[in-house]
Design a protein around this motif. Structure first.
Motif, short mmCIF file in Angstrom:
data_model
loop_
_atom_site.label_atom_id
_atom_site.label_comp_id
_atom_site.label_asym_id
_atom_site.label_seq_id
_atom_site.Cartn_x
_atom_site.Cartn_y
_atom_site.Cartn_z
N GLY A 11 85.48 53.21 44.32
CA GLY A 11 85.66 51.80 44.42
C GLY A 11 86.27 51.30 45.70
O GLY A 11 86.79 52.01 46.49
N ALA A 12 86.22 49.97 45.89
CA ALA A 12 86.82 49.18 46.97
C ALA A 12 86.36 47.75 46.86
O ALA A 12 85.97 47.34 45.80
CB ALA A 12 86.54 49.84 48.28
N ALA A 13 86.32 46.86 47.96
CA ALA A 13 86.10 45.44 47.69
C ALA A 13 85.09 44.72 48.55
O ALA A 13 84.93 45.01 49.68
CB ALA A 13 87.41 44.71 47.80
N ALA A 14 84.43 43.72 47.99
CA ALA A 14 83.53 42.85 48.74
C ALA A 14 83.05 41.74 47.84
O ALA A 14 83.86 40.98 47.37
CB ALA A 14 82.38 43.64 49.33
N LEU A 15 81.71 41.65 47.57
CA LEU A 15 81.17 40.58 46.76
C LEU A 15 80.81 41.09 45.38
O LEU A 15 80.89 42.27 45.09
CB LEU A 15 79.94 39.97 47.45
CG LEU A 15 80.21 39.41 48.85
CD1 LEU A 15 78.91 38.92 49.47
CD2 LEU A 15 81.21 38.27 48.77
N ILE A 34 78.53 43.23 38.16
CA ILE A 34 78.37 44.25 39.21
C ILE A 34 79.20 43.82 40.41
O ILE A 34 79.09 42.69 40.89
CB ILE A 34 76.89 44.41 39.62
CG1 ILE A 34 76.08 44.99 38.46
CG2 ILE A 34 76.78 45.33 40.84
CD1 ILE A 34 74.60 45.16 38.77
N VAL A 35 80.06 44.71 40.88
CA VAL A 35 80.94 44.44 42.01
C VAL A 35 80.59 45.39 43.15
O VAL A 35 80.41 46.59 42.93
CB VAL A 35 82.43 44.60 41.62
CG1 VAL A 35 83.33 44.48 42.84
CG2 VAL A 35 82.82 43.56 40.57
N THR A 36 80.53 44.86 44.34
CA THR A 36 80.32 45.70 45.52
C THR A 36 81.68 46.08 46.09
O THR A 36 82.45 45.21 46.50
CB THR A 36 79.51 44.97 46.60
OG1 THR A 36 78.25 44.59 46.04
CG2 THR A 36 79.27 45.88 47.80
N THR A 37 81.97 47.36 46.09
CA THR A 37 83.23 47.86 46.63
C THR A 37 82.97 48.50 47.99
O THR A 37 81.82 48.61 48.43
CB THR A 37 83.85 48.89 45.68
OG1 THR A 37 83.10 50.11 45.76
CG2 THR A 37 83.85 48.40 44.23
N THR A 38 84.01 48.92 48.65
CA THR A 38 83.84 49.51 49.98
C THR A 38 83.05 50.81 49.94
O THR A 38 82.53 51.25 50.97
CB THR A 38 85.22 49.79 50.62
OG1 THR A 38 85.99 50.57 49.72
CG2 THR A 38 85.93 48.50 50.97
N ALA A 39 82.95 51.45 48.77
CA ALA A 39 82.20 52.70 48.67
C ALA A 39 80.83 52.51 48.04
O ALA A 39 79.98 53.38 48.17
CB ALA A 39 82.99 53.74 47.88
N GLY A 40 80.61 51.38 47.37
CA GLY A 40 79.33 51.16 46.72
C GLY A 40 79.48 50.22 45.54
O GLY A 40 80.58 49.76 45.21
N LYS A 41 78.36 49.95 44.88
CA LYS A 41 78.36 49.00 43.76
C LYS A 41 78.73 49.69 42.45
O LYS A 41 78.37 50.84 42.21
CB LYS A 41 76.98 48.35 43.64
CG LYS A 41 76.63 47.44 44.81
CD LYS A 41 75.27 46.79 44.61
CE LYS A 41 74.95 45.86 45.79
NZ LYS A 41 73.63 45.19 45.62
N ASP A 79 73.48 53.80 45.06
CA ASP A 79 73.01 53.25 43.79
C ASP A 79 74.13 52.45 43.13
O ASP A 79 75.20 52.27 43.71
CB ASP A 79 72.54 54.38 42.86
CG ASP A 79 73.62 55.43 42.61
OD1 ASP A 79 74.60 55.46 43.39
OD2 ASP A 79 73.50 56.19 41.64
N VAL A 80 73.89 51.94 41.93
CA VAL A 80 74.91 51.21 41.17
C VAL A 80 75.50 52.18 40.14
O VAL A 80 74.77 52.70 39.29
CB VAL A 80 74.32 49.97 40.47
CG1 VAL A 80 75.40 49.26 39.66
CG2 VAL A 80 73.69 49.03 41.49
N LYS A 81 76.82 52.42 40.22
CA LYS A 81 77.47 53.37 39.30
C LYS A 81 78.01 52.62 38.08
O LYS A 81 78.66 51.59 38.19
CB LYS A 81 78.65 54.05 40.02
CG LYS A 81 78.27 54.87 41.25
CD LYS A 81 77.53 56.13 40.87
CE LYS A 81 77.33 57.04 42.08
NZ LYS A 81 76.58 58.26 41.73
N ASP A 82 77.72 53.15 36.90
CA ASP A 82 78.26 52.57 35.68
C ASP A 82 79.77 52.80 35.62
O ASP A 82 80.24 53.92 35.79
CB ASP A 82 77.61 53.19 34.45
CG ASP A 82 76.23 52.64 34.18
OD1 ASP A 82 75.88 51.61 34.79
OD2 ASP A 82 75.50 53.23 33.35
N ALA A 83 80.50 51.74 35.33
CA ALA A 83 81.96 51.80 35.18
C ALA A 83 82.31 51.35 33.77
O ALA A 83 83.02 50.38 33.56
CB ALA A 83 82.63 50.93 36.22
N THR A 84 81.79 52.09 32.80
CA THR A 84 81.92 51.70 31.39
C THR A 84 82.66 52.70 30.54
O THR A 84 82.81 52.51 29.34
CB THR A 84 80.52 51.47 30.80
OG1 THR A 84 79.73 52.65 30.98
CG2 THR A 84 79.82 50.31 31.49
N ALA A 85 83.13 53.80 31.13
CA ALA A 85 83.88 54.81 30.39
C ALA A 85 85.01 55.34 31.27
O ALA A 85 84.85 55.44 32.49
CB ALA A 85 82.97 55.96 29.96
#
Length: 537
Positions: A11-15, A34-41, A79-85
């Motif tokens: 994780g990290a930060a953006a739009l 969906i959040v775009t972080t400094t490492a990816g979505k 890609d977009v990583k699931d952050a659900t667990a």
């Protein structure tokens, strides 16, 4: 929505944007943030109007060649990583939370945010305070996935962003090898777990705005070992500026381990494993390495070997609160609390463990003091019987063990802050758990559920009745106010003044909360007859 797999996220930060997750049979479910972080979505989910992101990766895998090394940021992804667990917790001798994996690959955090999606996603410019919670379990166990720390209610009540975190524990985070192996890769081994927390705070600095939080207003709060980790961070120059308020809840760190004692402990650990070189230690499977924790501590001459932060002259160049409060943390407003009956939380909530005779109290007190204070137990019992003539043997045992075990360290932190002109807001929880009719008083851990509002979480000792709700609202609001402004005053509380040496002002949280000057002052003065030693140091 139900998570079906444990995911490894960074994780990290953006739009931010919103996209639907497929949910069989429910076409009108809340859309998934969906959040775009400094490492990816990363993709979270919505629960009770709060966007939740679990298992966000803030650091790379800390296993293999990175075992004992300072943490590093993760590799970016496309890609977009699931952050659900929830992500895995650190290797530890316990089982962790229900269904929780244990791994050296454990540098994950979790975010709860009330931010609503707009043109800029969750980055709505609201600049909400960030309440960053560090779990307890000494330096040996625990994780940010406990149901007691579930952040939905706190996030909604305070319009704040709540963060919980996992980091390396026990030997994986605090085994000091620098004096045993001349290898730069283990130079930070004695404080690797603390450096994990620093990296997590850097992640918050760089990313939390994308989740609707204010990176310039981050409050650390933590109970027991979490409080000790926070007190230690307040003495670490590398952490300066990454957080802006701090609350220690029944957890203090006056001194850290010295390099020679830490080396003796590391040697005992290696001897227990029968290992002599660094390569063999790194090659050892993680679960087998935990066996070294069973070594007899060479300093305490009892119990398992202690692991905790070390005065390594790198990330820690002085003790947090000795000989005074570290100048590094003096600009950070602080709250420092304890509960009235701390040690009633260390007996497994078993009423059969209450001592019944004065001889039993005298026999058991030295084990509770555990090298923190060295004082004749007969003298202690005589003092309490004279001061509190109506106390039973159990009353004296729990009062004395609480005063000598952890409360003393909290007072030291309050005093040193006051001497430095940067006093703390001191509190004491007197409100009794309703468990078994209140016989356990206000034990260790009771303030967790009160602050988070997780009154009905599995294993909760707080209860969910009207009195519990009222006490939780009062404590939760005080912490939210403190997170917002550095001042806990407001709401249902009477005036709460910072701690001074002249009056020793303390907020007593109870059914009717009140500020008292020097509560239990007679006990404080009595235990001042002997020096206090932070356990493990």
């Amino acid at each position: 929505m139900t998570a079906t797999r444990r995911t490894l996220i960074t994780g990290a930060a953006a739009l931010t944007a919103y996209a639907a997750l497929p949910v069989v049979g429910y076409a009108a479910q809340p859309r998934s943030p969906i959040v775009t972080t400094t490492a990816g979505k990363v993709r979270g989910y919505v629960q009770d109007g709060v966007s939740v992101f679990k298992g966000l990766r803030y650091g790379a895998d800390a296993g293999g060649e990175r075992r004992f090394a300072a943490p590093v940021a993760p590799q970016p992804w496309t890609d977009v990583k699931d952050a659900t667990a929830y992500g895995a917790a650190s290797m530890q001798t316990g089982k962790g939370e229900e269904g929780e994996a244990l791994s050296e690959d454990c540098l994950f955090l979790n975010v709860w945010t009330p931010a609503k999606a707009g043109k800029k996603g969750l980055a709505d410019g609201a600049k909400r305070p960030v309440m960053f919670y560090i779990h307890g379990g000494a330096y040996n166990g625990g994780s940010g996935a406990s149901p007691w720390y579930e952040g939905t209610k706190l996030a909604k009540r305070g319009d704040v962003v709540v963060v919980t975190v996992n980091h390396r524990l026990n030997a994986f985070g605090y085994l000091y090898l620098a004096r045993l192996f001349n290898d730069p890769s283990v130079a930070d081994s004695g404080n690797a777990g603390q450096l994990d927390l620093v990296l997590a705070l850097q992640w918050v600095r760089d990313n939390i705005a994308a989740f609707g939080g204010d990176p310039g207003n981050v409050m650390l709060f933590g109970q027991s070992g979490g409080g000790a980790k926070i007190a230690t961070l307040m003495g670490m120059p590398v952490a300066k500026g990454l957080f802006h308020r701090a609350a220690t809840m029944s957890g203090q760190q006056v001194t850290v381990g010295g390099p020679f004692n830490a080396t003796r402990r590391a040697q005992a650990f290696l001897d227990k494993l029968g290992i002599k070189d660094l390569a063999a230690l790194r090659a050892l499977p993680a679960d087998q390495m935990l066996a070294g924790m069973k070594a007899i501590d060479p300093i305490a001459a009892a119990g398992g070997v202690y692991m905790g932060p070390t005065l390594d002259q790198r990330s820690l160049t002085r003790h947090p609160f000795f000989p005074d409060a570290s100048p590094v943390g003096l600009s950070v407003p602080m709250m420092c609390g304890n509960t009235h009956d701390e040690t009633k939380g260390f007996i497994g909530f078993d009423a059969k463990a209450f001592p019944k005779t004065w001889d039993e109290v005298i026999a058991r007190l030295p084990g509770q003091f555990a090298a923190r204070i060295d004082i004749d137990p007969e003298t202690v019992v005589a003092f309490y019987r004279q001061t509190y003539p109506n106390y039973s043997p159990a009353d004296v045992f729990f009062a004395a063990s609480t005063a000598g075990r952890s409360w003393k360290a909290a007072i030291i932190q309050d005093e040193e802050r006051a001497r430095a002109g940067a006093p703390a807001y001191a509190y004491q929880v007197n409100w009794k758990s309703p468990k078994e009719g209140g016989i356990f008083g206000a034990p260790h851990t009771i303030d967790i559920g009160l602050v988070f509002g997780t009154l009905d979480a599995k294993g909760s000792i707080v209860g969910a009745g009207p009195d519990s709700v009222a006490m939780s609202n009062t404590m939760s609001d005080a912490f939210i106010n403190f997170a917002r402004s550095g001042d806990p005053n407001g709401g249902a509380l009477p005036k709460w003044e910072p701690y001074t040496l002249e009056r020793r002002q303390t907020m007593v949280f109870d059914t009717v909360s009140r500020q008292e000057d020097d509560p239990r002052g007679a006990e404080r003065k009595f235990f001042n007859q002997v020096p206090f030693t932070q356990f493990g140091t």
